[in-house]
Design an enzyme around this catalytic site. Structure first.
Site, PDB file in Angstrom:
ATOM      1  N   VAL A 280       8.726   7.560  58.438  1.00 20.41           N
ATOM      2  CA  VAL A 280      10.024   8.586  57.697  1.00 20.41           C
ATOM      3  C   VAL A 280      11.272   6.321  57.486  1.00 20.41           C
ATOM      4  O   VAL A 280      12.551   6.598  56.318  1.00 20.41           O
ATOM      5  CB  VAL A 280      10.697   8.862  58.441  1.00 20.41           C
ATOM      6  CG1 VAL A 280      12.092   9.784  57.187  1.00 20.41           C
ATOM      7  CG2 VAL A 280       9.874  10.511  57.863  1.00 20.41           C
ATOM      8  N   ALA A 281      11.772   6.267  59.266  1.00 21.12           N
ATOM      9  CA  ALA A 281      12.778   5.610  59.115  1.00 21.12           C
ATOM     10  C   ALA A 281      12.700   3.875  58.276  1.00 21.12           C
ATOM     11  O   ALA A 281      13.075   3.031  57.130  1.00 21.12           O
ATOM     12  CB  ALA A 281      12.718   5.255  59.865  1.00 21.12           C
ATOM     13  N   ILE A 283      10.058   3.373  55.463  1.00 22.12           N
ATOM     14  CA  ILE A 283       9.718   3.647  53.582  1.00 22.12           C
ATOM     15  C   ILE A 283      11.228   3.591  53.338  1.00 22.12           C
ATOM     16  O   ILE A 283      11.795   5.340  53.475  1.00 22.12           O
ATOM     17  CB  ILE A 283       8.746   4.668  53.447  1.00 22.12           C
ATOM     18  CG1 ILE A 283       7.037   4.479  54.159  1.00 22.12           C
ATOM     19  CG2 ILE A 283       8.399   4.723  52.612  1.00 22.12           C
ATOM     20  CD1 ILE A 283       7.011   5.546  54.205  1.00 22.12           C
ATOM     21  N   GLU A 285      12.142   5.374  50.213  1.00 21.41           N
ATOM     22  CA  GLU A 285      11.762   5.367  49.437  1.00 21.41           C
ATOM     23  C   GLU A 285      12.169   5.882  47.867  1.00 21.41           C
ATOM     24  O   GLU A 285      12.042   6.133  46.493  1.00 21.41           O
ATOM     25  CB  GLU A 285      11.134   7.322  49.572  1.00 21.41           C
ATOM     26  CG  GLU A 285      12.388   8.251  50.251  1.00 21.41           C
ATOM     27  CD  GLU A 285      13.095   8.149  51.713  1.00 21.41           C
ATOM     28  OE1 GLU A 285      13.979   8.911  51.744  1.00 21.41           O
ATOM     29  OE2 GLU A 285      12.601   7.129  51.800  1.00 21.41           O
ATOM     30  N   ASP A 327      22.814 -17.579  14.267  1.00 22.67           N
ATOM     31  CA  ASP A 327      22.592 -18.315  12.351  1.00 22.67           C
ATOM     32  C   ASP A 327      24.092 -17.922  12.902  1.00 22.67           C
ATOM     33  O   ASP A 327      24.444 -18.480  13.471  1.00 22.67           O
ATOM     34  CB  ASP A 327      22.392 -17.404  11.641  1.00 22.67           C
ATOM     35  CG  ASP A 327      22.386 -16.101  12.197  1.00 22.67           C
ATOM     36  OD1 ASP A 327      23.480 -15.764  13.087  1.00 22.67           O
ATOM     37  OD2 ASP A 327      21.933 -15.133  11.899  1.00 22.67           O
ATOM     38  N   ASN A 716      18.428   8.993  58.091  1.00 18.99           N
ATOM     39  CA  ASN A 716      17.868   8.165  57.044  1.00 18.99           C
ATOM     40  C   ASN A 716      17.775   8.705  55.549  1.00 18.99           C
ATOM     41  O   ASN A 716      18.002   8.804  54.985  1.00 18.99           O
ATOM     42  CB  ASN A 716      16.077   7.948  57.208  1.00 18.99           C
ATOM     43  CG  ASN A 716      15.628   7.005  56.130  1.00 18.99           C
ATOM     44  OD1 ASN A 716      16.079   6.158  56.373  1.00 18.99           O
ATOM     45  ND2 ASN A 716      14.927   7.358  55.568  1.00 18.99           N
ATOM     46  N   ASP A 720      21.815   6.806  54.061  1.00 14.45           N
ATOM     47  CA  ASP A 720      21.374   5.156  53.282  1.00 14.45           C
ATOM     48  C   ASP A 720      21.444   5.535  51.702  1.00 14.45           C
ATOM     49  O   ASP A 720      21.944   4.779  51.802  1.00 14.45           O
ATOM     50  CB  ASP A 720      19.449   5.458  53.224  1.00 14.45           C
ATOM     51  CG  ASP A 720      19.239   4.660  54.636  1.00 14.45           C
ATOM     52  OD1 ASP A 720      20.048   3.963  55.914  1.00 14.45           O
ATOM     53  OD2 ASP A 720      17.913   4.768  54.867  1.00 14.45           O
TER      54      ASP A 720
HETATM   55  P1  ADP Z   1      22.444 -19.545   7.464  1.00 16.73           P
HETATM   56  O1  ADP Z   1      21.820 -19.615   8.436  1.00 16.73           O
HETATM   57  O2  ADP Z   1      24.168 -19.649   7.237  1.00 16.73           O
HETATM   58  O3  ADP Z   1      23.183 -17.556   7.970  1.00 16.73           O
HETATM   59  P2  ADP Z   1      20.880 -18.750   5.588  1.00 16.73           P
HETATM   60  O4  ADP Z   1      19.406 -19.278   5.593  1.00 16.73           O
HETATM   61  O5  ADP Z   1      21.124 -17.302   4.865  1.00 16.73           O
HETATM   62  O6  ADP Z   1      21.898 -19.575   6.286  1.00 16.73           O
HETATM   63  O7  ADP Z   1      20.514 -19.511   4.170  1.00 16.73           O
HETATM   64  C1  ADP Z   1      20.759 -20.691   3.817  1.00 16.73           C
HETATM   65  C2  ADP Z   1      20.969 -21.674   2.696  1.00 16.73           C
HETATM   66  O8  ADP Z   1      20.185 -20.885   1.443  1.00 16.73           O
HETATM   67  C3  ADP Z   1      22.463 -21.421   2.151  1.00 16.73           C
HETATM   68  O9  ADP Z   1      23.682 -22.723   2.861  1.00 16.73           O
HETATM   69  C4  ADP Z   1      22.812 -21.105   0.955  1.00 16.73           C
HETATM   70  O10 ADP Z   1      22.549 -22.199  -0.399  1.00 16.73           O
HETATM   71  C5  ADP Z   1      21.433 -20.472   0.177  1.00 16.73           C
HETATM   72  N1  ADP Z   1      21.615 -19.093   0.079  1.00 16.73           N
HETATM   73  C6  ADP Z   1      22.068 -18.194   0.570  1.00 16.73           C
HETATM   74  N2  ADP Z   1      22.460 -16.926   0.282  1.00 16.73           N
HETATM   75  C7  ADP Z   1      21.752 -17.090  -0.976  1.00 16.73           C
HETATM   76  C8  ADP Z   1      21.827 -15.477  -2.651  1.00 16.73           C
HETATM   77  N3  ADP Z   1      22.067 -15.164  -2.258  1.00 16.73           N
HETATM   78  N4  ADP Z   1      20.575 -16.479  -3.086  1.00 16.73           N
HETATM   79  C9  ADP Z   1      20.399 -17.872  -2.932  1.00 16.73           C
HETATM   80  N5  ADP Z   1      20.446 -19.002  -2.209  1.00 16.73           N
HETATM   81  C10 ADP Z   1      21.759 -18.652  -0.849  1.00 16.73           C
HETATM   82 MG    MG Z   2      21.819 -15.964   6.885  1.00 15.69          MG
END
Ligand code: ADP
Ligand code: MG
Length: 881
Positions: A280-281, A283, A285, A327, A716, A720
């Site tokens: 018991v000591a 494990i 648990e 992003d 225990n 514990d």
């Molecule tokens: P981020 O990484 O900044 O989110 P996106 O992948 O969303 O970039 O967009 C990439 C590019 O696509 C932008 O730089 C712009 O030029 C173009 N873009 C973004 N939104 C639109 C839209 N709604 N319609 C047309 N072109 C777009």
């Molecule tokens: Mg985007």
């Protein structure tokens, strides 16, 4: 409702007693919820209380104790001991029961938070409601990236495509329409329906809900499948493995004791009792349960701060995360786009924002400006016919600027109905529409400059299209705007007399000009980037945007220094993953911190590359295209407000307030939880080790028995569990974000931790054996008193042992354990229970306790503190963690 795909829209709406213009009324919805139930598919039923209780009893410890109770009853005339063991059994089961219940409740609370929302028409207004409150007859709106939450018959569609792999296994994109279908149409061909659990990929649509909850196709499938077995987290598995390993070790040890005892001709009862006490000591648990509680509590704390961790296993990876991919737009920047600069061949409208007051309404409109505004309005998916416009912030800004120049977006849209659309996606980086008007047709295109320019052979100059000869010059203009951190969008258009074919839409366009949008970096991001730097976490920006814009924003937030090396920004077109032989290039990739103009596929490959190089990767994503990368990353992160539902579904972590900075909390929590788990594992194991060695030594060396079996059982349970639980409630060390992350595959118990466990365990044992020797050899006390002194020393030394769990690098008096009120509460509680045992006569009898003099108590305290001093000595000498 059966076969809605076979009926006309009108018939479906009538049958469901609904209205496509106004939707249902809220009072009608209430009644329907009563009638049809909520839109939920009962996931697994929560574990029943009796099942939890049964699981608690179904535990090796309990079996051992029951055998012990039986044996004591058989061999021993005194019932007290048997009763005491039964009491121990009840206490053990109750503690386990309460803890598991607590864990389950926290998890349930967390699950409730992961709800999804839908956009629905009710009482004539567009509302956002929890998807579980949708009822048959509701009119719902579907947008790209939504996870469909009911089975619904489509009323109108605009390029709506759906991925239905989750339901039918069909991995191709399905185009939707609204025409009634023959009655024998199979599920995967019902193109006028959308189904719960599938994801919309592009376009938009409006639909009437026909089935909800268990009546949906998905609901029926899930009902058929029997309940899925509960998956344990890797951490739980590791802890369970550890427990099992210790159990076998202890059993071997127990058998050894029985064997040597038998050879020495000791009384069988005592031998068996000792062996049982030992088992018991040893494990731990409580280990997996305490870990679960610590994890669940950490997740709850985070949820209060708007960070939802969807799966428990993520917490473990969070603590080890060393790369965060993000992003740019909306995550690092505000995503409140404002039109800043318009550039045409003949004119530049500069810094529109600053000229807020200027009345643009009467500006003389060149044909180029008109064409750009028409494109802004027509090549745009913002929904205009509602009180509050919804849509992409970039597109909202375009509508606003058109209004500013005195264009009427609603009117334009009505007079130029859309014939066809090529939706924007992050790979093609452009969007195009084909619109009809009285004179004929027009194509409108907007997108990234590099994408749009490919299709342009003329440019708007002096109010008419002319051959486009100065493309180079335009590249400079774009770079110039981008280097100011502006997001650049290019515009093009073309007139057709007759309707062109789809494949011809993007050809021989006329370039109009560009717009620069101001989207400043978020204020608080800079500080967070600094925190990550100190915490040894690398931040990587992966954007679809222009390298110039990316660079400026990266500089603004401190991700790049102003004169950063040129190879720190990598352009998507230079990314080649096939050339694995070129190791220099691969090293460049691993070193770079900004990637511009990358596609979602490239993001996915980068994540894989990082992982192949032993990194733990966290990844922000918001679109449908990001889903593979979100899944691939160790921690997928989605924004709660901005991201698509599909991204939220695929992610492990959801930031409800959309703040990049919130991730810092999650990582901190992940680190501290892992720290805590290590702390209480070492704590429990070192305490148990001390008990085992004390009993073992006494039995094997035939010392005056320092500890009796029931005493071991008692301490225990008392000393514990509570301190171990309290360790799990700690806030985390202040310096926790100042040290590098744990390595990906570092085990819970490293070699150093095992060594520490042994040294701490031996420190406690030394105090127990020490006081036994001192009391018998120097003080020459009676066996019973000696035993009592050893027992109390062990209790106290174990409680003090909790303070040795702080890291060597922090001071003894100023660390998270000393400052954790739960630790103090646990110590006081344990002491109170021990003192009560001392004063409550039947318990005292069972535990073989007698009165001690003040001097003897003094020695107990001295030796117990001695063990702490010894542990600290080991620690300060660098022998332990
Ligand atoms: P981020 O990484 O900044 O989110 P996106 O992948 O969303 O970039 O967009 C990439 C590019 O696509 C932008 O730089 C712009 O030029 C173009 N873009 C973004 N939104 C639109 C839209 N709604 N319609 C047309 N072109 C777009
Ligand atoms: Mg985007």
């Amino acid at each position: 409702m059966l076969e809605p795909f076979h009926l006309s829209i009108k018939a479906v709406v009538e049958k469901l007693n609904s209205n496509t213009k106004k939707g249902l009324t809220e009072s009608e919805v209430k009644q329907r919820i009563k009638k049809y139930g909520k839109n939920e598919i009962a996931s697994k039923k929560p574990k029943r209380k009796w099942k939890i209780l049964f699981d608690q009893c179904n535990n090796p410890i309990i079996f051992i104790l029951i055998i012990a109770a039986g044996l004591t009853f058989y061999f021993n005339d005194d019932l007290a001991e048997t009763i005491a063991i039964i009491a121990v059994i009840i206490i053990t089961i109750s503690i386990g029961f309460v803890m598991e219940l607590q864990g389950i409740r926290s998890l349930e609370a967390l699950r409730q938070m992961g709800f999804t929302e839908s956009t629905v028409l009710r009482d004539g207004k567009i509302k956002t409601v929890k998807s579980s409150f949708l009822v048959p007859g509701d009119i719902v709106f579907i947008q790209a990236g939504d996870v469909i939450s009911t089975d619904a018959r489509l009323i109108s569609v605009e390029n709506l495509t759906i991925k239905e792999a989750s339901l039918t296994g069909e991995s191709n994109t399905i185009y939707k329409d609204i025409l009634p279908l023959p009655i024998n149409t199979i599920l995967s061909d019902r193109s006028n329906m959308v189904f719960k659990g599938t994801t919309s990929e592009q376009g938009s649509g409006k639909a009437i809900v026909v089935n909800t909850g268990r009546n949906t196709q998905l609901g029926r499938i899930q009902e058929m499948g029997t309940n899925v077995k509960e998956q344990r987290t890797p951490l739980e598995k590791k802890l369970n493995a550890l427990s099992k390993w210790l159990i076998s070790l202890t059993l071997i040890f127990a058998i050894l004791i029985i064997f040597t005892g038998y050879l020495r001709g000791l009384e069988m009862l005592l031998i068996i009792e000792t062996a049982v006490a030992l088992a018991v000591a040893a494990i731990p648990e409580g280990l997996p349960v305490i870990a679960t509680i610590a994890l669940a509590r950490g997740m709850l704390t985070l949820s209060k701060r708007k960070v939802i961790i969807k799966k428990m296993e993520s917490v473990e990876a969070l603590g080890a995360t060393n790369i965060i991919c993000t992003d740019k737009t909306g995550t690092l920047t505000e995503d409140k786009m404002q039109v800043h600069t318009l550039v045409f061949e003949d004119e530049i409208l500069n810094q529109l924002l600053i000229k807020e007051r200027v009345d643009f309404h009467n500006v003389e409109k060149s044909d180029a400006l008109t064409a750009m505004m028409m494109t802004s309005v027509l090549c745009n998916n913002v929904i205009l016919n509602v009180e509050e416009m919804r849509g992409d912030s970039l597109e909202l800004a375009l509508i606003q600027v058109a209004e500013k120049f005195n264009f009427n977006p609603k009117e334009i849209k009505e007079n130029h109905p859309e014939e066809l659309e090529i939706p924007f996606n992050t790979s093609s980086k452009l969007m195009a529409t084909l619109n009809q008007n009285k004179e004929g047709f027009t194509v409108h295109v907007k997108g990234a400059f590099e994408s749009v320019i490919n299709y342009c052979d003329t440019i708007f100059k002096n109010n008419k299209p002319q051959v486009f000869i100065n493309k180079k010059e335009w590249v400079h203009r774009v770079n110039d705007l981008a280097s100011q951190g502006l997001r650049v969008l290019a515009f093009a258009y073309k007139k057709h007399e007759r309707k062109p074919e789809k494949k011809d839409i993007l050809s021989q366009l006329t370039f109009i000009g560009i717009i620069g949008f101001l989207d400043p970096a978020r204020e608080d991001v800079k500080a967070t980037i600094q925190v990550y730097k100190e915490a040894g976490i690398k931040v990587v920006m992966m954007t679809g945007d222009h390298p110039g814009t990316a660079k400026k924003i990266a500089e603004d937030i401190g991700l790049l220094s102003k004169n950063a090396a040129s190879n720190s920004i990598i352009h998507g077109k230079d990314l080649q993953f096939e050339s694995h032989t070129n190791t220099i290039f691969e090293k460049n990739l691993l070193d770079a911190s900004v990637f511009a103009r990358v596609t979602p596929e490239q993001k996915l490959k980068l994540v894989s590359l990082y992982q192949e190089n032993d990194n733990v990767v966290g990844m922000f994503g918001d679109g449908i295209n990001d889903i593979p990368a979100l899944r691939k990353a160790d921690i997928g992160i989605a924004m709660g407000i901005r991201g698509t539902q599909a991204a939220r579904e695929a992610a492990d972590v959801i930031l409800k307030n959309d703040k990049f900075t919130a991730m810092e909390l999650a990582i901190k929590q992940g680190r501290s939880i892992f720290d805590h788990i290590r702390q209480f594992v070492v704590y429990l194991l070192s305490c148990n080790l001390a008990e085992v060695v004390s009993v073992g030594l006494a039995a094997i060396l035939a010392l005056p028995a320092p500890l009796l079996p029931l005493q071991i059982l008692f301490l225990n349970l008392v000393t514990d569990i509570f301190p171990a639980l309290a360790l799990g409630m700690g806030k985390g060390e202040k310096q926790i974000m100042k040290r590098p992350p744990r390595r990906a595959n570092e085990p819970i118990m490293s070699a150093k931790r095992w060594k520490s466990t042994i040294l701490y365990g031996l420190s406690i044992t030394a105090a127990v054996v020490g006081i036994t020797a001192y009391a018998s050899l120097v003080l020459e006390l009676s066996a019973k008193i000696i035993n009592n002194m050893a027992f109390f020393t062990l209790v106290l030394a174990q409680l003090l042992n909790v303070f040795s769990m702080a890291d060597r690098k922090v001071s003894f008096f100023n660390n998270e354990i000393v400052q954790n009120p739960w630790v103090w509460a646990a110590i006081i509680l344990s002491l109170l229970i021990t003192i009560s045992a001392y004063y409550i006569q039947p318990v005292a009898n069972a535990l073989f306790l007698t009165n001690l003099s003040l001097e003897q108590i003094g020695w107990v305290i001295a030796f117990a503190f001695g063990s702490l001093v010894l542990s600290q000595l080991f620690k300060r000498l660098g022998l332990t963690f």
